[in-house]
Design a protein around this motif. Structure first.
Motif, PDB file in Angstrom:
ATOM      1  N   SER A 160     -26.853  26.787  43.616  1.00 34.14           N
ATOM      2  CA  SER A 160     -28.654  27.729  43.901  1.00 34.14           C
ATOM      3  C   SER A 160     -27.681  29.208  44.391  1.00 34.14           C
ATOM      4  O   SER A 160     -27.098  29.257  45.733  1.00 34.14           O
ATOM      5  N   PHE A 161     -28.811  30.145  43.939  1.00 32.20           N
ATOM      6  CA  PHE A 161     -28.610  31.662  44.072  1.00 32.20           C
ATOM      7  C   PHE A 161     -30.051  32.082  45.979  1.00 32.20           C
ATOM      8  O   PHE A 161     -29.572  32.119  46.729  1.00 32.20           O
ATOM      9  N   THR A 162     -30.831  30.827  45.770  1.00 35.22           N
ATOM     10  CA  THR A 162     -31.547  30.569  47.143  1.00 35.22           C
ATOM     11  C   THR A 162     -31.359  29.922  47.837  1.00 35.22           C
ATOM     12  O   THR A 162     -31.064  28.614  47.825  1.00 35.22           O
ATOM     13  N   ASN A 200     -41.569  32.728  31.861  1.00 37.81           N
ATOM     14  CA  ASN A 200     -40.895  33.060  33.060  1.00 37.81           C
ATOM     15  C   ASN A 200     -40.812  35.135  32.714  1.00 37.81           C
ATOM     16  O   ASN A 200     -39.974  35.270  31.337  1.00 37.81           O
ATOM     17  N   GLY A 257     -35.960  28.343  37.507  1.00 36.70           N
ATOM     18  CA  GLY A 257     -36.312  29.248  37.381  1.00 36.70           C
ATOM     19  C   GLY A 257     -37.639  29.238  38.517  1.00 36.70           C
ATOM     20  O   GLY A 257     -38.341  29.704  38.403  1.00 36.70           O
ATOM     21  N   LYS A 258     -37.259  28.646  39.640  1.00 40.31           N
ATOM     22  CA  LYS A 258     -37.951  27.993  40.543  1.00 40.31           C
ATOM     23  C   LYS A 258     -38.520  30.168  41.239  1.00 40.31           C
ATOM     24  O   LYS A 258     -39.293  30.117  40.861  1.00 40.31           O
ATOM     25  N   SER A 259     -37.764  30.733  41.160  1.00 41.50           N
ATOM     26  CA  SER A 259     -37.573  32.544  41.767  1.00 41.50           C
ATOM     27  C   SER A 259     -38.153  32.398  40.667  1.00 41.50           C
ATOM     28  O   SER A 259     -39.409  33.961  41.679  1.00 41.50           O
ATOM     29  N   SER A 260     -38.326  32.768  39.830  1.00 37.85           N
ATOM     30  CA  SER A 260     -38.817  33.822  38.567  1.00 37.85           C
ATOM     31  C   SER A 260     -39.827  33.229  38.707  1.00 37.85           C
ATOM     32  O   SER A 260     -40.458  33.868  37.783  1.00 37.85           O
ATOM     33  N   ASP A 307     -39.968  29.558  25.938  1.00 35.71           N
ATOM     34  CA  ASP A 307     -39.070  30.607  24.773  1.00 35.71           C
ATOM     35  C   ASP A 307     -37.207  30.448  24.547  1.00 35.71           C
ATOM     36  O   ASP A 307     -36.999  30.667  23.655  1.00 35.71           O
TER      37      ASP A 307
HETATM   38  N1  GTP Z   1     -35.521  32.926  28.972  1.00 39.33           N
HETATM   39  C1  GTP Z   1     -35.747  32.669  29.806  1.00 39.33           C
HETATM   40  N2  GTP Z   1     -35.095  32.379  30.906  1.00 39.33           N
HETATM   41  C2  GTP Z   1     -35.352  32.259  32.466  1.00 39.33           C
HETATM   42  C3  GTP Z   1     -37.205  32.014  32.564  1.00 39.33           C
HETATM   43  N3  GTP Z   1     -37.017  31.875  33.842  1.00 39.33           N
HETATM   44  C4  GTP Z   1     -35.484  32.245  34.232  1.00 39.33           C
HETATM   45  N4  GTP Z   1     -34.821  32.054  33.673  1.00 39.33           N
HETATM   46  C5  GTP Z   1     -33.507  32.662  33.766  1.00 39.33           C
HETATM   47  O1  GTP Z   1     -33.223  31.759  34.911  1.00 39.33           O
HETATM   48  C6  GTP Z   1     -32.212  32.284  35.412  1.00 39.33           C
HETATM   49  C7  GTP Z   1     -32.185  31.136  36.715  1.00 39.33           C
HETATM   50  O2  GTP Z   1     -33.084  31.804  37.302  1.00 39.33           O
HETATM   51  P1  GTP Z   1     -33.595  31.425  38.766  1.00 39.33           P
HETATM   52  O3  GTP Z   1     -35.053  32.378  39.534  1.00 39.33           O
HETATM   53  O4  GTP Z   1     -32.771  32.322  40.095  1.00 39.33           O
HETATM   54  O5  GTP Z   1     -33.884  29.984  39.161  1.00 39.33           O
HETATM   55  P2  GTP Z   1     -33.849  29.077  40.390  1.00 39.33           P
HETATM   56  O6  GTP Z   1     -34.369  27.949  40.020  1.00 39.33           O
HETATM   57  O7  GTP Z   1     -34.262  30.342  41.506  1.00 39.33           O
HETATM   58  O8  GTP Z   1     -32.316  29.726  41.024  1.00 39.33           O
HETATM   59  P3  GTP Z   1     -31.966  29.021  42.419  1.00 39.33           P
HETATM   60  O9  GTP Z   1     -32.118  29.647  43.017  1.00 39.33           O
HETATM   61  O10 GTP Z   1     -30.060  29.561  42.063  1.00 39.33           O
HETATM   62  O11 GTP Z   1     -31.452  27.637  42.928  1.00 39.33           O
HETATM   63  C8  GTP Z   1     -32.153  33.267  35.389  1.00 39.33           C
HETATM   64  O12 GTP Z   1     -31.156  33.804  34.940  1.00 39.33           O
HETATM   65  C9  GTP Z   1     -33.058  33.398  35.088  1.00 39.33           C
HETATM   66  O13 GTP Z   1     -33.614  34.942  34.444  1.00 39.33           O
HETATM   67  C10 GTP Z   1     -37.513  32.069  31.523  1.00 39.33           C
HETATM   68  O14 GTP Z   1     -38.839  31.078  31.679  1.00 39.33           O
HETATM   69  N5  GTP Z   1     -36.972  31.647  30.193  1.00 39.33           N
END
Ligand code: GTP
Ligand code: MG
Length: 303
Positions: free
Chosen positions: A98-100, A263, A69-72, A221
């Motif tokens: 990783s998407f990022t 997020n 959830g880093k990018s989120s 959540d």
């Molecule tokens: N339920 C829930 N889902 C979340 C939350 N934060 C992120 N997500 C979901 O988790 C998934 C990954 O979120 P990203 O923000 O892409 O995670 P990241 O860490 O940036 O991932 P990479 O860039 O792939 O390393 C997505 O489907 C988001 O919608 C949260 O607080 N609650």
């Protein structure tokens, strides 16, 4: 036939009473939150003044496992300030790898689109295998401001000094002033030890430069039904506190530097209580980062 059984009756087995289950909620929230009132928090952050005149932005680096959830989180801060759902840092729902993939700086903007004095660097996620996900050495380079914008993470060969993507003589404002470890509340109890070791290594490096460090525990959540139903229960939920304690034990970050958040991920509009939880965590981050800047001023004075 039909007579009563004259065999001695065994006495009914005594049941040992099971210990009382801990209540899923505390009577009182153990941290105070200005629920329903994001205005003051927002104002404080908008009027934030940096303690070092040479630095225009507080630079914050985000690290964590793939899909944590880093990018989120970066997007959620922008959403909270702008009062609408934004998508500056691209997010993916099908985590695996990783998407990022690129090192990118994200500005935080106010409602009027003005740039606020905070920037985030989003990175590729960490993975257990050595040749997958962001390389620890690249993150260490990013911490110190040596990574050029747009660098495409290479899981096998990290940036070296003779590389085009290596920035010589980074300015003070290129350096990180706070390291944020992102951990998903939903995954904390099953995190791969290799990922934890990578996060600890990054933390050790950051500690060498007196960089403050916090944990943002995302997806509360998804980890606690009570909180899913009512976010304002986040600091009365026993489960959330337990998960925060697990995060603390994993990385050695004290509880007062751990913040649970939800997020924006499926919402179409912003919500005042989600904003309050996000902005309160962000306020703490900005303050510890600013303290690090004050220390830097003192170092300069003593040179
Ligand atoms: N339920 C829930 N889902 C979340 C939350 N934060 C992120 N997500 C979901 O988790 C998934 C990954 O979120 P990203 O923000 O892409 O995670 P990241 O860490 O940036 O991932 P990479 O860039 O792939 O390393 C997505 O489907 C988001 O919608 C949260 O607080 N609650
Ligand atoms: Mg990402």
């Amino acid at each position: 036939m039909g007579g009563s059984d004259s065999r001695p009756q065994t006495p009914p087995r005594q049941r040992t009473p099971s210990p009382p289950r801990p209540s899923p909620v505390f009577d009182e929230p153990w941290r105070k939150m200005p629920w329903g009132n994001k205005h003051d928090l927002e104002e404080t952050l908008r009027n934030f003044k940096l303690s070092n005149p040479d630095v225009k932005f507080v630079r914050i680096l985000i690290v964590g496992e793939v899909g944590a959830g880093k990018s989120s989180f970066i997007n959620s801060i922008n959403d909270a300030f702008q009062g609408r759902i934004t998508s500056g840092a691209l997010v993916d729902a099908t985590s695996g790898t990783s998407f990022t993939k690129v090192y990118k700086t994200h500005n935080i903007r106010g409602k009027d689109n003005s740039i606020l004095p905070f920037v985030f660097n989003d990175i590729m996620g960490l993975e257990p295998a050595d040749n997958h996900g962001a390389h620890v050495q690249d993150i260490v380079s990013a911490l110190r401001g040596f990574l050029k914008e747009g660098y495409k993470f290479n899981p096998v060969n990290p940036v070296s000094e003779d590389d085009n993507n290596y920035k010589y003589n980074p300015r003070v404002s290129d350096q990180t002033f706070c390291l944020i470890n992102i951990i998903s509340a939903n995954d904390v109890s099953r995190m791969d030890d290799k990922v934890v070791q990578k996060m600890k290594k990054i933390r050790e490096e950051a500690s060498k430069y007196n960089m403050p460090q916090v944990i943002i525990m995302t997806k509360v959540d998804a980890a606690c039904p009570l909180v899913k139903e009512d976010l304002t229960k986040v600091y009365t939920s026993n489960k959330v506190k337990e998960l925060m304690q697990q995060c603390s034990n994993l990385l050695g970050v004290p509880m007062n530097n751990i913040f649970p958040v939800k997020n924006y991920h499926e919402e179409l509009d912003t919500d005042v209580n989600m904003d309050v939880l996000i902005l309160k965590a962000f306020d703490q981050i900005v303050n510890v980062a600013n303290d690090a800047l004050i220390d830097l001023n003192h170092c300069d004075e003593n040179e």
